[in-house]
Design an enzyme around this catalytic site. Structure first.
Site, short mmCIF file in Angstrom:
data_model
loop_
_atom_site.label_atom_id
_atom_site.label_comp_id
_atom_site.label_asym_id
_atom_site.label_seq_id
_atom_site.Cartn_x
_atom_site.Cartn_y
_atom_site.Cartn_z
N ASP A 46 0.98 -1.14 -0.06
CA ASP A 46 0.05 0.10 0.07
C ASP A 46 0.75 1.31 -0.22
O ASP A 46 1.91 1.32 0.67
CB ASP A 46 -0.82 -0.07 1.26
CG ASP A 46 -1.59 -1.24 1.56
OD1 ASP A 46 -1.64 -2.04 0.74
OD2 ASP A 46 -2.24 -1.14 2.71
N SER A 106 -0.79 0.41 7.46
CA SER A 106 -0.97 1.66 6.69
C SER A 106 -1.27 2.87 7.32
O SER A 106 -2.36 2.77 8.46
CB SER A 106 -2.11 1.15 5.44
OG SER A 106 -1.27 0.38 4.63
N ASP A 166 -5.72 1.57 9.35
CA ASP A 166 -5.44 2.25 7.86
C ASP A 166 -6.01 3.71 8.19
O ASP A 166 -6.89 4.28 7.28
CB ASP A 166 -6.09 1.87 6.75
CG ASP A 166 -5.68 0.30 6.63
OD1 ASP A 166 -4.37 0.02 7.21
OD2 ASP A 166 -6.19 -0.58 5.82
N GLU A 224 -10.71 -2.06 3.87
CA GLU A 224 -9.33 -1.48 4.09
C GLU A 224 -9.19 -0.25 3.43
O GLU A 224 -9.68 0.05 2.45
CB GLU A 224 -8.25 -2.63 3.26
CG GLU A 224 -8.38 -4.03 3.97
CD GLU A 224 -7.26 -4.81 3.89
OE1 GLU A 224 -6.44 -5.24 4.65
OE2 GLU A 224 -6.79 -5.03 2.41
C1 FRU Z 1 -3.99 -3.52 2.73
C2 FRU Z 1 -3.52 -3.73 4.21
C3 FRU Z 1 -4.10 -2.87 5.12
C4 FRU Z 1 -2.96 -3.06 5.94
C5 FRU Z 1 -1.55 -3.33 5.30
C6 FRU Z 1 -0.46 -4.02 6.01
O1 FRU Z 1 -3.22 -4.20 1.75
O2 FRU Z 1 -3.76 -5.14 4.73
O3 FRU Z 1 -5.12 -3.10 5.48
O4 FRU Z 1 -2.64 -1.65 7.05
O5 FRU Z 1 -2.17 -3.97 4.01
O6 FRU Z 1 0.46 -4.38 5.05
#
Ligand code: FRU
Length: 485
Positions: A46, A106, A166, A224
């Site tokens: 991300d 994230s 996130d 997410e």
């Molecule tokens: C999305 C995710 C987020 C998380 C991150 C971990 O791809 O699963 O929800 O914060 O990746 O790498």
């Protein structure tokens, strides 16, 4: 495919020396990108902490140093003067506190006066691997490094599942408040967003409530990477719903969608004007995030991970994978989102090439499409066979993209053929190719299609239907790719 133990995936990076050999080896890959941000080693996923601050663009990506695997996540920091040329700045956030011991997950950023603040999820796990997601903050210090606050801002709510992460921060001038949107899951496993509010970015955070999106109470199992922005008087809500299949998206259970509508901060309700839309129709596009502090109220600037969770890519055997997309501009026109490549991208054009059907390794194609059905073969063999093929059926008004003809195939169990339903007849394509990615903009940004692509030595050609006008440029290298950790 390499099998990783948990200890290997969650190994802490003690010193840059530990990954120097890996970096040197990966540098030799023919699939290293020329003008897209990519992981220095290992895996990027991300985009995080994307903002304009004091004239410089800051971006981080989720980074696992050790290989093409999702394990202990860092934020790796890059900066740019223009969203085209990128410089490696080294680790932004390391998972070095108890509250983020198993990953700096994230999040987002916001520039306020002379301060740049970052918000992320501290992924804590105890000895029984039970997860506690903390919402944490950091700021940019005078040396351009991210410094964490001593303590998290707040912990998870126990009336939702462990999936709460996130943080996306926004400032609402009308309310004179900051809001944090958190991607979450209810106890009965439905995707949702939790909202927090405060008058200050680093203190005073209170839970405001769960975001209501009428009609979308049951839409995926976890949302997410939420992102919300106002463009041209419309609110745009972007989320990446997972644990569900959606129409036209093959076997994939990860999606990136948007809603146009109205956000009411009094009732915490986002009322969509119509059904959700796919943000991008490609095979590999996820966790898109917009930049904070884009001063123009008519546009947003968005970047995404070219890749999907749980998928595997050919560079895995070289111990790296992932890439950021080209930043793109979002506008709202006639009740629709229009996405165009970042303004000024033409500055990366190196040479105008003869449209003789030979592709550069990195470049741009502009195609004027004649009336009627149309075919394009990208990365085909010299005899025109194979490659990534696009067929437009004028009567059905559908473009079909098929990657089964490529030498290197990947994720066939998820999808290899996808449709892009067009709103208007296809008239133009603008295509950005880099060494391991392809981004297609249809009809000036009415629809987009992003995918990884790994052409082999013989797959260097393209063919278009008769009557089409093709312009072709090679692109300069604009990511430094230096070893900065
Ligand atoms: C999305 C995710 C987020 C998380 C991150 C971990 O791809 O699963 O929800 O914060 O990746 O790498």
């Amino acid at each position: 495919m390499k099998e990783w133990t948990r200890d290997e995936r969650y190994r802490v990076l003690q010193s840059p020396d530990e990954i120097k050999d890996l970096y040197d080896r990966i540098q030799k890959s023919v699939y290293r990108q020329a003008y897209h941000v990519q992981p220095i080693t290992g895996l990027s996923s991300d985009p995080n902490g994307f903002a304009l601050h004091e004239g410089k663009w800051h971006l981080c990506y989720q980074w696992c140093p050790w290989g093409a695997v999702h394990g202990l996540k860092y934020w790796y920091h890059v900066t740019s003067p223009d969203l085209l040329h990128w410089q490696n700045e080294g680790i932004g956030l390391a998972p070095d506190r108890d509250y983020d011991n198993k990953g700096a997950h994230s999040g987002s950023a916001i520039s306020v006066g002379d301060k740049l603040y970052f918000f992320y999820t501290g992924n804590h796990r105890d000895e029984n691997w039970v997860r506690t997601p903390w919402t944490c903050a950091a700021f940019l210090d005078e040396n351009g490094k991210l410094q964490k606050l001593d303590a998290p801002l707040f912990g998870p709510r126990d009336d939702h599942s462990e999936h709460q992460r996130d943080p996306k921060i926004v400032w609402n001038a009308e309310k004179q408040k900051y809001y944090i949107f958190i991607g979450a899951q209810t106890l009965d496993l439905r995707g949702c967003v939790l909202i927090y509010e405060s008058e200050q970015p680093l203190t005073g955070w209170r839970f405001a409530g769960e975001l209501k999106v009428p009609g979308y109470e049951k839409f995926g199992g976890m949302w997410e990477c939420p992102y919300i922005v106002r463009i041209g008087g419309k609110d745009v809500l972007i989320v990446s719903p997972q644990y569900t299949k959606l129409p036209g998206r093959g076997e994939s259970t990860n999606h990136n969608v948007y809603f146009l509508g109205h956000m009411d901060y009094d009732t915490l309700t986002f009322t969509p004007d119509g059904p959700y839309q796919y943000l991008d129709y490609g095979f590999d596009f996820y966790a898109a995030q917009g930049a904070a502090n884009v001063a123009d109220p008519e546009k947003a600037i968005l970047i995404a991970w070219i890749g999907l969770p749980d998928n595997h890519y050919p560079t895995e055997e070289e111990d790296w994978e992932g890439s950021m997309s080209l930043p793109r501009e979002l506008r709202v026109k006639d009740g629709r989102l229009v996405q165009t490549p970042i303004a000024g991208v033409e500055a990366l054009r190196d040479q105008a090439l003869p449209a003789d059907g030979t592709l550069p390794k990195a470049g741009e194609l502009e195609i004027r499409v004649p009336d009627g059905d149309f075919d394009l073969a990208l990365y085909c063999k010299e005899d025109g066979t194979g490659g990534l093929r696009l067929h437009y059926d004028a009567q059905a008004r559908v473009c079909t993209v098929d990657r089964r003809g490529m030498d290197k195939r990947f994720n066939p169990q998820v999808f290899e053929v996808l449709d892009v339903p067009m709103d208007a007849p296809l008239t133009s394509l603008r295509i950005f190719i880099d060494r391991s990615s392809t981004e297609i903009f249809f009809n000036g940004g009415e629809k987009t299609f992003t995918t990884h692509s790994y052409p082999t030595e013989g797959e260097r050609f393209c063919r278009v239907s008769e009557g089409a006008e093709l312009k072709l440029w090679s692109y300069k290298t604009s990511v430094t790719d230096e070893f900065v950790v």
